[in-house]
Design an enzyme around this catalytic site. Structure first.
Site, PDB file in Angstrom:
ATOM      1  N   ASP A 108       0.826  -1.214   0.000  1.00 30.33           N
ATOM      2  CA  ASP A 108       0.000   0.000   0.000  1.00 30.33           C
ATOM      3  C   ASP A 108       0.857   1.259   0.000  1.00 30.33           C
ATOM      4  OD1 ASP A 108       0.993  -0.288   2.551  1.00 30.33           O
ATOM      5  OD2 ASP A 108      -0.919   0.015   3.574  1.00 30.33           O
ATOM      6  N   LYS A 159       4.675   1.551  15.990  1.00 27.81           N
ATOM      7  CA  LYS A 159       3.547   2.340  16.504  1.00 27.81           C
ATOM      8  C   LYS A 159       3.705   2.758  17.969  1.00 27.81           C
ATOM      9  CE  LYS A 159       0.543   0.688  12.893  1.00 27.81           C
ATOM     10  NZ  LYS A 159       1.207  -0.445  12.257  1.00 27.81           N
ATOM     11  N   ASP A 218       1.600   6.020   2.332  1.00 27.85           N
ATOM     12  CA  ASP A 218       0.984   4.731   2.663  1.00 27.85           C
ATOM     13  C   ASP A 218      -0.514   4.966   2.535  1.00 27.85           C
ATOM     14  OD1 ASP A 218      -0.496   2.833   4.042  1.00 27.85           O
ATOM     15  OD2 ASP A 218       0.966   2.595   5.634  1.00 27.85           O
TER      16      ASP A 218
HETATM   17  N1  GDD Z   1       0.149 -11.586   3.180  1.00 28.05           N
HETATM   18  C1  GDD Z   1      -0.090 -10.834   4.240  1.00 28.05           C
HETATM   19  N2  GDD Z   1      -0.426 -11.443   5.430  1.00 28.05           N
HETATM   20  N3  GDD Z   1      -0.023  -9.502   4.124  1.00 28.05           N
HETATM   21  C2  GDD Z   1      -0.277  -8.755   5.225  1.00 28.05           C
HETATM   22  C3  GDD Z   1      -0.615  -9.316   6.466  1.00 28.05           C
HETATM   23  C4  GDD Z   1      -0.690 -10.755   6.572  1.00 28.05           C
HETATM   24  O1  GDD Z   1      -0.998 -11.352   7.604  1.00 28.05           O
HETATM   25  N4  GDD Z   1      -0.815  -8.292   7.345  1.00 28.05           N
HETATM   26  C5  GDD Z   1      -0.594  -7.148   6.659  1.00 28.05           C
HETATM   27  N5  GDD Z   1      -0.274  -7.410   5.382  1.00 28.05           N
HETATM   28  C6  GDD Z   1       0.078  -6.459   4.323  1.00 28.05           C
HETATM   29  C7  GDD Z   1      -0.930  -5.353   4.073  1.00 28.05           C
HETATM   30  O2  GDD Z   1      -1.835  -5.705   3.037  1.00 28.05           O
HETATM   31  C8  GDD Z   1      -0.033  -4.175   3.681  1.00 28.05           C
HETATM   32  O3  GDD Z   1       0.238  -4.137   2.284  1.00 28.05           O
HETATM   33  C9  GDD Z   1       1.286  -4.440   4.392  1.00 28.05           C
HETATM   34  O4  GDD Z   1       1.247  -5.827   4.768  1.00 28.05           O
HETATM   35  C10 GDD Z   1       1.481  -3.581   5.645  1.00 28.05           C
HETATM   36  O5  GDD Z   1       0.347  -3.723   6.479  1.00 28.05           O
HETATM   37  P1  GDD Z   1      -0.458  -2.451   7.006  1.00 28.05           P
HETATM   38  O6  GDD Z   1      -1.614  -2.954   7.766  1.00 28.05           O
HETATM   39  O7  GDD Z   1      -0.696  -1.503   5.890  1.00 28.05           O
HETATM   40  O8  GDD Z   1       0.590  -1.863   8.037  1.00 28.05           O
HETATM   41  P2  GDD Z   1       0.716  -0.361   8.565  1.00 28.05           P
HETATM   42  O9  GDD Z   1       0.485   0.611   7.480  1.00 28.05           O
HETATM   43  O10 GDD Z   1      -0.112  -0.215   9.787  1.00 28.05           O
HETATM   44  O11 GDD Z   1       2.257  -0.321   9.036  1.00 28.05           O
HETATM   45  C11 GDD Z   1       3.287  -0.796   8.185  1.00 28.05           C
HETATM   46  O12 GDD Z   1       3.601   0.138   7.180  1.00 28.05           O
HETATM   47  C12 GDD Z   1       4.187   1.381   7.653  1.00 28.05           C
HETATM   48  C13 GDD Z   1       4.583   2.194   6.444  1.00 28.05           C
HETATM   49  O13 GDD Z   1       3.605   2.276   5.542  1.00 28.05           O
HETATM   50  C14 GDD Z   1       4.513  -1.108   9.041  1.00 28.05           C
HETATM   51  O14 GDD Z   1       5.446  -1.774   8.220  1.00 28.05           O
HETATM   52  C15 GDD Z   1       5.135   0.161   9.631  1.00 28.05           C
HETATM   53  O15 GDD Z   1       6.335  -0.145  10.310  1.00 28.05           O
HETATM   54  C16 GDD Z   1       5.437   1.132   8.506  1.00 28.05           C
HETATM   55  O16 GDD Z   1       5.934   2.359   9.028  1.00 28.05           O
HETATM   56 MG    MG Z   2      -0.183   0.476   5.507  1.00 24.50          MG
END
Ligand code: GDD
Ligand code: MG
Length: 328
Positions: A108, A159, A218
């Site tokens: 994303d 977080k 993001d």
């Molecule tokens: N296959 C799979 N399985 N994908 C997953 C899973 C899972 O269990 N959980 C999450 N994802 C995928 C989501 O679809 C997304 O593309 C990506 O992993 C990150 O998950 P998010 O839910 O979007 O995380 P976030 O935005 O809260 O936090 C992450 O992104 C930030 C930057 O954009 C973390 O990596 C943070 O450390 C980072 O700063």
């Molecule tokens: Mg995200």
């Protein structure tokens, strides 16, 4: 080079739009989010994108039945249960037979972060993992990183509570990983790269970071999804097959195929997904109207309201920061 692209999350923060599709299949301007992400990887030398799939994998297979997306070969790795970010990377890399240094990205994140810089630093410094950093105003919804001037990561905190961030540099969700990192990831059970793997690498002194202050979004929340559309469209875009009444006003918005804006209606800083309808005299501000959804005459939507597919907002209703239908 291979890149594992994480696209298996539930997209909870974009519900109800993600009740029927993964967030990476939501359109951003003229194509699904995943095509922006994979297209940028392809431009930077990635030849195979290993999609780490969990939630609604069929949506990707249906959209790219020939196994190519934005000119890049796809490999589908469908996990049997949600394995969280590290478990998902491990499962995907093992299933796809990745044996060399590879990239892994959050599906994303749309950014101009130069993958070559990450790879160059990774090779030069010989770390197990090298991660991209980007600066943000409020780090609390991200993974926050503190590092030495030479790029060695001293702390990785996922977080942190507001006001308790060790810096304003956050994990940009783009990594170069040595295959040896896979040995730290358990097989067939959930593990988080942010909460388990990276902190373990920090302990060993083998996590490195490269900082870059460029375009980075993001797109996983309504506000960021809107922001991504405006950024990538240069401030707004109207599909040639959208119908905007001459007496309507559309400002800084993305209006997709088949969307209709009626007389006296106004749409600002918003996104109308394909087939969305904004009836006469309605006002839509900083909101997303879903596929074929209808905003009734004189209704007012604002402050990151999200209307799901086929939903109807009654005449003259007022919605501020609401989701329709309401979803958990
Ligand atoms: N296959 C799979 N399985 N994908 C997953 C899973 C899972 O269990 N959980 C999450 N994802 C995928 C989501 O679809 C997304 O593309 C990506 O992993 C990150 O998950 P998010 O839910 O979007 O995380 P976030 O935005 O809260 O936090 C992450 O992104 C930030 C930057 O954009 C973390 O990596 C943070 O450390 C980072 O700063
Ligand atoms: Mg995200």
């Amino acid at each position: 080079m291979d890149a594992v692209v994480l696209v298996g999350g539930f997209g909870t923060r974009l519900r109800p739009l993600t009740l029927t599709r993964p967030k990476q299949m939501l359109p951003v301007v003229d194509r699904p989010m995943i095509e922006h992400v994979v297209g940028r990887l392809g431009e930077q030398g990635v030849t195979r994108a290993v999609l780490s799939l969990g939630y609604r994998p069929d949506a990707f297979e249906a959209a790219y039945p020939r196994g190519r997306c934005a000119g890049v070969e796809l490999f589908y790795a469908v996990e049997p249960e949600p394995l969280d970010t590290a478990g998902a990377i491990g499962f995907a890399a093992r299933t796809a037979g990745v044996h060399d240094t590879f990239a892994a990205v959050n599906g994303d994140v749309i950014s101009d972060f130069p993958l070559a810089d990450l790879l160059g630093a990774h090779r030069a410094q010989g770390a197990a993992a090298t991660i991209a950093l980007t600066p943000v105003e409020d780090p609390s919804r991200y993974g926050v990183v503190r590092c030495d001037p030479d790029g060695r990561v001293r702390a990785f905190v996922e977080k942190p509570p507001p006001g308790r961030s060790p810096s304003r540099w956050i994990n940009a969700g783009m990594y170069v990983l040595d295959p040896s990192v896979l040995d730290l990831i358990p097989e067939n059970r959930p593990a988080s790269i942010e909460r388990d793997t990276f902190p373990a690498l920090v302990e060993k002194g083998s996590l490195r970071a490269v900082a870059h202050d460029g375009f980075w979004i993001d797109a996983g929340t309504p506000a960021a999804y809107l922001q991504a559309q405006l950024a990538l469209s240069g401030g707004g875009w109207i599909h040639p097959q959208a119908r905007i009444d001459q007496r309507a006003e559309v400002r800084r918005s993305v209006v997709m195929q088949g969307a209709v804006v009626g007389p006296g209606a106004s749409v600002a800083d918003s996104v109308l997904l394909p087939g969305a309808r904004v009836s006469a005299g309605a006002a839509v501000e900083r909101s997303v109207v879903g596929f074929r959804a209808e905003v009734g005459a004189g209704a007012r939507l604002c402050d990151f309201s999200v209307v799901g597919d086929d939903a109807r907002i009654p005449t003259a209703a007022v919605l501020s920061n609401e989701r329709v239908p309401v979803s958990g």
